[in-house]
Design a protein around this motif. Structure first.
Motif, PDB file in Angstrom:
ATOM      1  N   UNK A   1      49.149  43.254  31.571  1.00 33.56           N
ATOM      2  CA  UNK A   1      47.672  42.503  31.742  1.00 33.56           C
ATOM      3  C   UNK A   1      47.493  42.128  31.173  1.00 33.56           C
ATOM      4  N   UNK A   2      46.496  40.699  30.812  1.00 33.13           N
ATOM      5  CA  UNK A   2      45.873  40.173  29.729  1.00 33.13           C
ATOM      6  C   UNK A   2      45.796  41.110  28.673  1.00 33.13           C
ATOM      7  N   UNK A   3      46.305  39.981  27.683  1.00 34.14           N
ATOM      8  CA  UNK A   3      47.037  40.911  26.534  1.00 34.14           C
ATOM      9  C   UNK A   3      45.764  41.165  25.469  1.00 34.14           C
ATOM     10  N   UNK A   4      44.656  40.591  25.591  1.00 34.06           N
ATOM     11  CA  UNK A   4      43.205  39.941  24.892  1.00 34.06           C
ATOM     12  C   UNK A   4      42.114  41.352  25.948  1.00 34.06           C
ATOM     13  N   UNK A   5      42.627  41.594  26.505  1.00 23.74           N
ATOM     14  CA  UNK A   5      41.915  41.656  27.916  1.00 23.74           C
ATOM     15  C   UNK A   5      41.328  43.440  28.022  1.00 23.74           C
ATOM     16  N   UNK A   6      43.558  44.154  27.790  1.00 21.98           N
ATOM     17  CA  UNK A   6      43.809  45.413  27.245  1.00 21.98           C
ATOM     18  C   UNK A   6      43.211  45.841  25.870  1.00 21.98           C
ATOM     19  N   UNK A   7      43.458  44.527  24.928  1.00 20.22           N
ATOM     20  CA  UNK A   7      42.523  45.800  23.757  1.00 20.22           C
ATOM     21  C   UNK A   7      41.137  45.778  23.489  1.00 20.22           C
ATOM     22  N   UNK A   8      40.748  44.659  24.591  1.00 18.65           N
ATOM     23  CA  UNK A   8      39.165  44.948  24.448  1.00 18.65           C
ATOM     24  C   UNK A   8      38.255  45.668  25.393  1.00 18.65           C
ATOM     25  N   UNK A   9      39.349  46.597  25.814  1.00 11.79           N
ATOM     26  CA  UNK A   9      39.293  47.599  27.214  1.00 11.79           C
ATOM     27  C   UNK A   9      40.006  49.088  27.484  1.00 11.79           C
TER      28      UNK A   9
ATOM     29  N   UNK B   1      34.515  42.136  37.665  1.00  9.87           N
ATOM     30  CA  UNK B   1      35.216  41.845  36.689  1.00  9.87           C
ATOM     31  C   UNK B   1      36.584  42.392  36.316  1.00  9.87           C
ATOM     32  N   UNK B   2      37.083  42.874  36.638  1.00  9.42           N
ATOM     33  CA  UNK B   2      38.622  43.585  35.970  1.00  9.42           C
ATOM     34  C   UNK B   2      39.460  41.912  37.123  1.00  9.42           C
ATOM     35  N   UNK B   3      38.813  41.137  38.293  1.00  9.51           N
ATOM     36  CA  UNK B   3      39.596  40.152  38.227  1.00  9.51           C
ATOM     37  C   UNK B   3      39.300  39.220  37.086  1.00  9.51           C
ATOM     38  N   UNK B   4      38.179  38.738  36.808  1.00  9.60           N
ATOM     39  CA  UNK B   4      38.023  37.932  35.941  1.00  9.60           C
ATOM     40  C   UNK B   4      38.658  38.249  34.308  1.00  9.60           C
ATOM     41  N   UNK B   5      38.606  39.622  34.059  1.00  9.88           N
ATOM     42  CA  UNK B   5      39.809  40.218  33.031  1.00  9.88           C
ATOM     43  C   UNK B   5      40.990  39.757  32.899  1.00  9.88           C
ATOM     44  N   UNK B   6      41.102  39.270  33.793  1.00  8.15           N
ATOM     45  CA  UNK B   6      43.134  39.154  33.907  1.00  8.15           C
ATOM     46  C   UNK B   6      43.888  40.687  34.326  1.00  8.15           C
ATOM     47  N   UNK B   7      42.906  41.808  34.684  1.00  7.14           N
ATOM     48  CA  UNK B   7      43.081  42.860  34.872  1.00  7.14           C
ATOM     49  C   UNK B   7      43.538  43.755  36.045  1.00  7.14           C
ATOM     50  N   UNK B   8      45.558  42.762  36.207  1.00  6.68           N
ATOM     51  CA  UNK B   8      46.255  42.836  37.456  1.00  6.68           C
ATOM     52  C   UNK B   8      46.312  44.670  38.002  1.00  6.68           C
ATOM     53  N   UNK B   9      46.541  45.259  37.428  1.00 10.11           N
ATOM     54  CA  UNK B   9      47.521  46.426  37.526  1.00 10.11           C
ATOM     55  C   UNK B   9      46.371  47.140  37.089  1.00 10.11           C
ATOM     56  N   UNK B  10      45.244  47.847  37.730  1.00  7.70           N
ATOM     57  CA  UNK B  10      44.235  49.146  37.214  1.00  7.70           C
ATOM     58  C   UNK B  10      43.776  50.996  37.316  1.00  7.70           C
TER      59      UNK B  10
END
Length: 330
Positions: free
Chosen positions: A120-128, A272-281
């Motif tokens: 998943x997007x690393x910035x989004x992982x870090x911030x979520x 929001x998940x899609x916009x953040x690049x969080x593909x697999x949640x």
């Protein structure tokens, strides 16, 4: 189009292939003709002297995988890999703890933006982080309290009792995983002081406190979303003598559908998940309505979901990754 995929994960020797989601994703990628590499996050290195923007490398090895217990992978020689020149997609799948090492890796991987796709997007992982990002959806959560002080926790417990709930609590680390270090506290609070002391000594961050939800005995549902769309769900039930339903601590899975409330939760967070690049949640819901976690670091559950539903969640994930990679390269 064949992609070169670097999988950042724990040692392949330790993988339990029967239910491991990372292994399932590797099998799915390989079946599509993608080339796989494995590397340990601790080998990441960044060099500012390699031109504009620097150069991010790791020590990785080509791997092939197969669903054969005790002989599930073949690995080539480790070599220095440039994560821009040699790799198209980085699949970030190592397990937490979500500590400074994990956070630093996301900072380094973020420098690949626009060149190599990281999922998943690393910035989004870090911030979520799981138990913090979920606070954005507090309207779907049970009463929740984050603190470090015993007096604060006792006030929260009194408020729970005054609301008509029994007063039993669940206390868990803010950045834990796999059901580890989750404790139940009876309404009389007899072990609350000692438990708070233990948390204060073991972790520098606050911890999370919630009412114990009796519906957890009926199961803790894991719902997987791929690019914001529901892929499937399983209901995880506690094993004998346990209140935790995580599969890693003895829980077991059974097939299930979604309630109206769960569909509402997924619809609210999907975009929001899609916009953040969080593909697999993977999100966790108790009692068909209480959202407790949003898992973005290394979510699991796709093997059991596909087993019960006859679906191919791995294929859905790679469809989403391939589409994102193609869009990035246009």
């Amino acid at each position: 189009m064949s992609l070169r995929i670097a999988v950042q994960m724990d040692p392949l020797e330790s993988v339990k292939i029967a239910g491991d989601s990372s292994f399932a994703l590797m099998l799915s990628a390989q079946a599509r003709g993608h080339e796989l590499f494995h590397y340990d996050v601790r080998t990441l290195a960044y060099d500012t002297n390699e031109g504009a923007g620097g150069r991010l490398t790791c020590w990785g090895a080509p791997v092939t995988v197969q669903r054969v217990e005790g002989n599930h992978f073949t690995r080539g020689e480790y070599r220095l890999i440039d994560l821009v020149a040699d790799i198209d997609v980085v699949l970030m799948r190592q397990d937490p703890p979500f500590d400074l090492g994990y956070i630093t890796a996301t900072h380094l991987l973020e420098r690949l933006e626009g060149q190599t796709l990281v999922v998943n997007d690393p910035a989004s992982v870090r911030n979520a982080p799981e138990k913090v990002f979920v606070l954005d959806y507090a309207r779907f959560m049970p009463p929740t309290f984050i603190a470090r002080g015993i007096d604060d926790v006792r006030r929260f417990q009194k408020r729970v009792i005054d609301s008509g709930l029994p007063g039993d609590l669940v206390v868990k680390p803010l950045h834990g995983n796999g059901g580890k270090a989750i404790f139940s506290v009876p309404a009389d609070g007899t072990n609350l002081g000692a438990l708070v002391e233990m948390f204060q000594n073991a972790w520098v961050e606050p911890f999370m406190v919630q009412p114990f939800l009796p519906d957890v005995t009926k199961g803790d549902k894991r719902i997987v979303l791929v690019d914001g769309v529901v892929a499937g769900a399983i209901n995880r039930k506690p094993g004998e003598g346990e209140f935790r339903s995580n599969l890693a601590v003895g829980g077991y899975a059974e097939p299930c559908g979604l309630t109206v409330e769960e569909e509402e939760i997924c619809a609210a967070m999907g975009p929001e998940l899609k916009a953040r690049g969080l593909v697999f949640v993977g999100i966790d819901v108790i009692g068909g309505k209480w959202l407790t976690e949003i898992n973005v670091t290394s979510p699991t559950g796709i093997v059991a979901i596909d087993k019960f539903n006859g679906t191919d969640t791995g294929a859905m994930i790679w469809d989403a990754i391939e589409a994102r990679h193609a869009a990035m390269k246009r």
